[in-house]
Design a protein around this motif. Structure first.
Motif, PDB file in Angstrom:
ATOM      1  N   GLU A  92      39.294  40.189  35.391  1.00 26.97           N
ATOM      2  CA  GLU A  92      40.695  39.867  35.621  1.00 26.97           C
ATOM      3  C   GLU A  92      41.308  40.887  36.586  1.00 26.97           C
ATOM      4  O   GLU A  92      40.787  41.980  36.780  1.00 26.97           O
TER       5      GLU A  92
ATOM      6  N   ALA B 132      49.015  40.162  34.384  1.00 30.55           N
ATOM      7  CA  ALA B 132      47.833  39.469  34.891  1.00 30.55           C
ATOM      8  C   ALA B 132      48.188  38.584  36.075  1.00 30.55           C
ATOM      9  O   ALA B 132      49.204  37.879  36.065  1.00 30.55           O
TER      10      ALA B 132
ATOM     11  N   HIS C  39      36.571  36.203  44.596  1.00 32.80           N
ATOM     12  CA  HIS C  39      36.138  35.560  43.355  1.00 32.80           C
ATOM     13  C   HIS C  39      35.338  34.318  43.711  1.00 32.80           C
ATOM     14  O   HIS C  39      35.648  33.607  44.674  1.00 32.80           O
TER      15      HIS C  39
ATOM     16  N   SER D  26      36.650  42.734  32.683  1.00 31.15           N
ATOM     17  CA  SER D  26      36.646  41.314  32.337  1.00 31.15           C
ATOM     18  C   SER D  26      36.753  40.409  33.551  1.00 31.15           C
ATOM     19  O   SER D  26      36.797  39.190  33.415  1.00 31.15           O
TER      20      SER D  26
ATOM     21  N   ARG E  39      47.887  35.370  38.017  1.00 34.49           N
ATOM     22  CA  ARG E  39      47.659  34.038  37.465  1.00 34.49           C
ATOM     23  C   ARG E  39      46.436  33.370  38.091  1.00 34.49           C
ATOM     24  O   ARG E  39      46.278  33.342  39.315  1.00 34.49           O
TER      25      ARG E  39
ATOM     26  N   THR F 121      40.058  34.751  37.177  1.00 32.01           N
ATOM     27  CA  THR F 121      39.261  35.088  35.998  1.00 32.01           C
ATOM     28  C   THR F 121      37.848  35.531  36.334  1.00 32.01           C
ATOM     29  O   THR F 121      37.095  35.892  35.452  1.00 32.01           O
TER      30      THR F 121
END
Length: 759
Positions: free
Chosen positions: A596, A621, A642, A594, A623, A626
């Protein structure tokens, strides 16, 4: 800098060394061939200056190195110990220009301030005292400085087009209308619009303003260029205020010796005036070498036998002068009694001669009786008198031709260089003090520390050259950390090396110097940590090894009542759809399908990235992440790629998070990079590759592992210098390696066990 190992002869042959020693004896000196162990050539220089017995250079990245005499602390390393090879100046990280006086040094920083250190008997450090300083002190009251210079016992700076000078003033060289020393900056009388100023091992100063040249101070040999020949003899002739020199359209100036000056004009001509005993005016004739003769000129004369000149040397001592032409050819003339002209002899030269063996040069600077130049590309070479090690070649032997300034031979190198005997590499990994690579055909080769058998060759002997790991073929990936290594072949994971905590996953605590299989079927990814190992199989994570604090294996930790160690794999609960895993210290992180990131284990410095200091075996997770495409864990920090950039979190004492600070971060903070392809966290430093194939690193730099040619920790990314286009980076405890597009490996940093592969 460092401070590295490279087996290069100082001179071409034993015969050459004997010949140099004979020259020093002829000059009335005791020959010295006592040498420091030598490493790489000093490179990356952008500014250079020489004094009576020491030399300093600004290096790319704004650091500063000095070498030679240090009796007054003029090397700026906090000591008064002489150094025959470069040492870093304490606390300087924004150097732009360096200038060196008789026994003191000053630097102009990129922020427009001036710092000085060394001898201060006349107040030449400008701090309001006459106390020597072995580390830099800021000159108070100066800002926006654009140029500096140093004389034997005085210093000057340009700010706002005005000149301020301080220090010795017995000949009026401060230009303030007096002959009284000043321990703080004093305004030079009657000058404005000044763009350059220069002084050398002398008692006069010159400035450039609007193409005109002005000089002040001692004028015994016509060095002020006023046209006043010193007849009758008047050793006290001087002007304590600036006087105009009869020359225009000047673009650069230099005080080229104890009693002469030169200027470069806009058309490329060089003109000199003053003392000419050794031919330092460059007009030809037979130099007498007698300092009492009257072969001087109080008006500028044009130097002969020069092409179009682009740069003139920055300060000189006894009386040598140099110029660089449009083709980067370096020529020198004048005093040569100690080989400072660089033509291989010791005869004075009254016309310019080409310096032997220097190649293309961009800049030259003279010391009292030695000369240095920056070659095209930034390497530094020096020649001439070397009684204090001012040539930086690790000896005190005079050199009549250029010799490379060397870094000390220590167990670290901050210049990336290829691993010898290795090609066709497809993947790399770095342990604490060893390195491994997968080559075409699926074999693994390792080098460096082998105390626990982590090289996998069946021995426990260190190896500076890559050795083949026994019994493995078809390897697709390799991982290393601490003192063990693992490799993946057709979904089978093999590990070897240190196993005192069960990190090999064999069910025992016995070290293995050859690979042993881990009993997990279908492994698709794995990561070796310092004391534990994890693997991905069927999108689940399995871990084994040390588990005392925090639960980095994903099960109850030893400190919480669980087992201290697990020598066989245990599955991490509450975690599925994993594509990659990363470990190094006491925490573990996983990348999910995903995009994450979840982490577990020790996290009291923020290494779990939740926004809270916490620890535990349950994955949580990170923070705000995503859209992660890669994640890498260091000892106590982690970073992720990312959105084509990087964010990091956790412990930050060395700047390893790259956010410009050293404050721990409990959740991800952005790193100022774009177009990022990969990230790799070492123990306490981090590196990233860009989509364009460049590499940036930040964090701890104790061993030069950042690759910026310094030993200064970096809190923000700096480019690694001297690397070909790169596809991947591996970061170890104190060393870093890069895999290039031509399938070779370059390494730099700590080399205590030959983990750089270059011995």
């Amino acid at each position: 800098m460092a401070l590295m190992k490279l087996g290069i002869a100082i001179v071409a042959s034993a015969t050459a060394l004997i010949a140099v020693a004979a020259d020093t004896t002829a000059a009335g000196l005791e020959p010295s061939t006592t040498a420091a162990a030598l490493g790489d050539t000093l490179t990356g220089a952008t500014s250079i200056a020489g004094g009576r017995g020491h030399t300093c250079a600004v290096l790319s990245g704004g650091t500063l190195a000095c070498w030679g005499s240090n009796s007054h602390g003029q090397l700026g390393d906090g000591t008064t110990t002489r150094h025959l090879v470069p040492v870093s100046v304490t606390g300087v990280s924004a150097a732009a220009v360096v200038r060196v006086g008789g026994d003191h040094s000053c630097v102009l920083t990129s922020t427009g301030t001036v710092e000085c250190w060394g001898a201060n008997t006349s107040g030449q450090l400008g701090d309001g005292t006459t106390t020597d300083h072995s580390a830099p002190v800021t000159v108070p009251g100066l800002s926006g400085v654009t140029a500096i210079t140093t004389g034997r016992t005085h210093t000057c700076a340009v700010t706002g087009g005005r000149v301020y000078c301080w220090g010795g003033n017995n000949r009026g060289q401060l230009g303030n209308g007096t002959t009284v020393d000043s321990t703080t900056p004093a305004l030079v009388t009657g000058l404005s619009g000044v763009t350059a100023v220069d002084a050398a091992d002398a008692f006069h100063t010159c400035a450039l303003a609007g193409g005109a040249v002005f000089c002040w101070g001692w004028d015994h040999h016509g060095q002020l260029g006023t046209g006043h020949q010193n007849e009758p003899n008047n050793p006290g002739r001087a002007s304590p205020t600036p006087v105009a020199v009869g020359i225009d359209h000047a673009t650069a100036i230099t005080v080229a010796g104890a009693a002469n000056s030169c200027a470069l004009r806009a058309n490329g001509d060089v003109w000199c005036w003053g003392w000419n005993t050794f031919g330092q005016l460059g007009v030809g004739g037979d130099p007498s070498g007698n300092i009492f003769d009257n072969t001087h000129s109080a008006t500028p004369v044009q130097v002969t036998s020069l092409g179009t000149t682009t740069a003139i040397s920055q300060g000189s001592g006894t009386g040598q002068m140099c110029a660089v032409d449009a083709l980067s050819v370096l020529r020198c003339w004048g005093h040569n009694g100690l080989g400072q002209i660089g033509d291989g002899g010791n005869e004075h030269r009254s016309t310019p001669v080409t310096v032997t063996g220097i190649g293309g040069a961009t800049l030259a600077a003279g010391g009292a009786d030695h000369t240095c130049a920056i070659r095209t590309g930034g390497a530094v070479y020096c020649w001439g008198f070397n009684n204090e090690g001012q040539l930086g070649d690790g000896t005190t032997t005079n050199r009549p031709t250029p010799t490379a300034v060397r870094l000390a031979d220590t167990d670290y190198r901050f210049v990336p260089a290829p691993v010898t005997g290795l090609s066709g590499v497809t993947a790399i990994a770095a342990g604490s003090n060893h390195t491994c690579g997968v080559v075409t055909g699926g074999k693994v080769l390792c080098w460096g520390d082998n105390t626990y058998g982590q090289l996998g060759d069946g021995t426990t002997e260190d190896s500076a050259r890559p050795v083949v790991v026994r019994g493995l073929t078809g390897v697709t990936a390799v991982t290393a950390s601490g003192d063990h290594t693992c490799a993946l072949t057709k979904k089978t994971l093999w590990c070897w090396g240190w196993n005192a905590l069960g990190q090999l996953g064999t069910g025992t605590y016995t070290n293995h110097s050859t690979p042993v299989a881990v009993s997990i079927p279908g492994v698709t990814a794995a990561a070796a940590g310092r004391q534990h190992t994890c693997a991905v199989a069927s999108t689940r994570v399995w871990c084994w090894g040390h588990n005392f604090v925090g639960g980095p294996l994903g099960v109850l930790s030893g400190s919480a009542g669980g087992a201290i160690a697990h020598p066989t794999p245990v599955m991490v609960e509450h975690l599925t759809d994993v594509t990659a895993v990363t470990v190094r210290g006491g925490h573990t992180c996983a990348l999910l399908a995903s995009a994450e990131v979840k982490c577990w284990g020790w996290g009291m410095e923020g290494q779990l990235g939740t926004g809270q200091p916490t620890a535990g075996p349950t994955p949580v997770a990170v923070r705000g992440l995503t859209a992660a495409t890669a994640v890498s864990a260091g000892n106590d920090h982690a970073c992720a790629v990312h959105d084509d950039t990087v964010s990091c979190w956790g412990w930050n004492a060395f700047g390893q998070l790259g956010d410009g600070a050293t404050t721990d971060r409990l959740s991800p903070v952005p790193v100022s990079l774009t177009g990022t392809a990969t990230v790799t966290a070492g123990a306490d430093h981090t590196c990233a590759t860009s989509l364009a194939g460049t590499v940036h690193c930040w964090g701890a730099n104790t061993y030069g592992q950042i690759g910026d040619h310094t030993l200064v920790n970096r809190t923000a990314p700096v480019g690694v210098q001297g690397l070909p286009t790169t596809t991947a980076v591996a970061a170890g405890l104190g060393h870093t390696c890069a895999l290039t597009t031509n399938a070779t490996v370059y390494c730099w940093g700590h080399d205590s066990h030959s983990q750089l592969g270059r011995r």
